[in-house]
Enzyme design. Sequence first.
Site, short mmCIF file in Angstrom:
data_model
loop_
_atom_site.label_atom_id
_atom_site.label_comp_id
_atom_site.label_asym_id
_atom_site.label_seq_id
_atom_site.Cartn_x
_atom_site.Cartn_y
_atom_site.Cartn_z
N SER A 1 0.80 -1.22 0.00
CA SER A 1 0.00 0.00 0.00
C SER A 1 0.84 1.28 0.00
O SER A 1 1.66 1.48 -0.89
CB SER A 1 -0.94 -0.08 1.21
OG SER A 1 -1.79 1.02 1.26
N ASP B 1 -1.76 1.27 -3.46
CA ASP B 1 -2.52 0.15 -4.03
C ASP B 1 -3.94 0.59 -4.40
O ASP B 1 -4.80 -0.25 -4.65
CB ASP B 1 -2.53 -1.08 -3.12
CG ASP B 1 -3.18 -0.82 -1.77
OD1 ASP B 1 -3.32 0.35 -1.39
OD2 ASP B 1 -3.55 -1.80 -1.09
N ASP C 1 -6.50 1.90 -2.81
CA ASP C 1 -7.71 1.69 -2.03
C ASP C 1 -8.04 2.91 -1.17
O ASP C 1 -8.98 2.87 -0.38
CB ASP C 1 -7.68 0.39 -1.20
CG ASP C 1 -6.55 0.35 -0.20
OD1 ASP C 1 -5.77 1.31 -0.11
OD2 ASP C 1 -6.44 -0.69 0.50
N ALA D 1 -10.48 8.44 8.16
CA ALA D 1 -10.11 9.82 7.83
C ALA D 1 -9.08 9.86 6.70
O ALA D 1 -9.04 10.80 5.90
CB ALA D 1 -9.56 10.51 9.07
N SER E 1 0.28 1.30 16.54
CA SER E 1 -0.04 1.05 15.13
C SER E 1 -0.13 -0.45 14.88
O SER E 1 0.59 -1.23 15.49
CB SER E 1 1.05 1.66 14.25
OG SER E 1 1.02 1.06 12.97
C1 LIG Z 1 -4.03 6.38 11.36
C2 LIG Z 1 -4.07 5.58 10.11
O1 LIG Z 1 -4.24 6.15 9.04
N1 LIG Z 1 -3.90 4.26 10.23
C3 LIG Z 1 -3.92 3.36 9.09
C4 LIG Z 1 -2.82 2.32 9.19
O2 LIG Z 1 -3.07 1.55 10.35
P1 LIG Z 1 -2.25 1.62 11.70
O3 LIG Z 1 -2.77 0.48 12.52
O4 LIG Z 1 -2.56 2.96 12.28
O5 LIG Z 1 -0.80 1.53 11.34
O6 LIG Z 1 -2.88 1.47 8.06
C5 LIG Z 1 -4.10 0.73 7.94
C6 LIG Z 1 -3.98 -0.17 6.74
O7 LIG Z 1 -3.81 0.54 5.56
C7 LIG Z 1 -5.28 1.68 7.84
O8 LIG Z 1 -6.47 0.95 7.81
C8 LIG Z 1 -5.25 2.65 9.01
O9 LIG Z 1 -6.26 3.60 8.91
MG LIG Z 2 -3.82 1.07 0.58
#
Ligand SMILES: CC(=O)N[C@H]1[C@@H](OP(=O)(O)O)O[C@H](CO)[C@@H](O)[C@@H]1O
Ligand SMILES: [Mg+2]
Length: 546
Positions: free
Chosen positions: A66, A280, A282, A373, A502
């Site tokens: 991604s 990617d 999405d 967001a 994360s």
């Molecule tokens: C704050 C943020 O944008 N977090 C993203 C990021 O996840 P994290 O768990 O925050 O690393 O990657 C995910 C997959 O693409 C997406 O679903 C998510 O919204």
């Molecule tokens: Mg993506």
Amino acid sequence: MMSQFQEVLKQSGLHPKPAGLVLQYGTAGFRTNAKKLDHIMFRMGLLATLRSRKTKATIGVMVTASHNPEEDNGVKLIDPMGEMVTPTWEGYATQLANAEQEDLLTALKDVIEKEAIDMSQEADVFVGKDTRSSSASLSQAVMDGVSALGGHSKDYGLVTTPQLHYMVCCQNTKGKYGDATVEGYYSKLYQAFIQLTKSVLNRTDDQKHLSVDGANGIGALKVREMEAHLKKELQISLFNDGSKGKLNHQCGADFVKVQQKPPTGVEMNPGERCCSFDGDADRIVYYFIDSEGQFHLLDGDKIATLISTFLKELLTQAGVDLKMGAVQTAYANGSSTRYLEDTMQVIVRCTKTGVKHLHHAAQEFDIGVYFEANGHGTVLFSKAAEEIIQHLAEDANINDERKRAARMLQNTINVINQTVGDAIADMLLIEAILAIKGMTIQQWDSIYSDLPNRQLKVKVADRRVIDTADAERRAVSPAGLQDAIDSLVKKYRKARSFVRPSGTEDVVRVYAEAETQESADDLAHKVSLAVYRLAGGVGGEPKQLL
Ligand SMILES: CC(=O)N[C@H]1[C@@H](OP(=O)(O)O)O[C@H](CO)[C@@H](O)[C@@H]1O
Ligand SMILES: [Mg+2]
């Protein structure tokens, strides 16, 4: 059966696991430096084959990382209706990924036994990949895994993540959702788009024009492919098409959202609509610069609001009573939530981060609009809602206004990709809505004003020390952290802040919003310091933003 396992044993030797390497199936599958992923891919080929046998349906495997750097890669599994693979199987994925070489067969047999899988069943796996240089050999490793267990794979080659989700859904619904081909995908989407916009008269070339930042990735290739179909109803200037720039580098939806600034490589004139895809395709975000040169971002929250407004108006015009809801995460700007709830009177749900959570919550409504967001999102229509809309569109006894609205709802259903967030499909829907409403991007932007906000990352020794509750809005561990955040938040007007580990990077994410940018920045910084001190920060202390 015996020979299948011998084959797995033999083949897995060609895709050996580095001893001791531990990886986890996270928010969006496995994701790390591409060099560490060959064995993971082979094993996900094995697992997808088992999943296919278990569900007696076609399963998808997408090779992509991604928005992450070009050096990284990753893999995610797609379940029969085009949704993310179910959580129990995420657990199997992690077990299989981490079994040492000599334990692989035991781990595999464990899944077969737990799920009582009939190994004589047919198995079909659709495989797709993004444009990363490592994707070709990694997707081959997936297919090696599939064939080692006696499954069939179909290689879709270079496709966006949502395209592969779409293919899987088409295949398993026997074409009811569309044709399981890239051509079928374009033709479904652009026909719906043309139908939606055909009644809009006198659109100027300016209104039809859109600048697209392809993030130097797969989305750029696919926009090019689709362009010819759009019959000039949408005139796209494509930037960051991958011909020279590096994937996601200083461009793409994630860069624009997090940095809150335009990508490099895009020519922007005041007032012109621009959008960015991620690596990617999405995710999508829109933006423009105003006549004073100021940058305005229209993120997933603004997109959700625009789409919800449009759908609500159509439902009223069509005279149907369907329960519509919006689903967001804690990252949704507070102004958007307030606008949806108070002004639009839409039910809003907040879930944990990660599309699968939003998708699931959106299924509770007749019409569920979900967006992160960061621009990942789509609209789900229940089967009942689709049927009601279809009947209405075909009903000879209703007036023209109601019929027109019902047909528009039908075309909205067809243009949107209900399997997963899709930059191309969302772009077409947004462009159609703006055209139908005769709205400029400035007018869209002024529906409500975002609260200034800031996202930061903090490195800690082990991010699992942070546990959250209430859809990640509160930290329940380590002790004292939430109290520290609460007392900081109190010092600013209209402020809100939360932290969470994360699921895709080895960091803790910090989010803050407040009445002014200065306050949001200051609050985010102070919360970062609290995380650093209370949750085992490593490296230097977080620095104040300049
Ligand atoms: C704050 C943020 O944008 N977090 C993203 C990021 O996840 P994290 O768990 O925050 O690393 O990657 C995910 C997959 O693409 C997406 O679903 C998510 O919204
Ligand atoms: Mg993506």
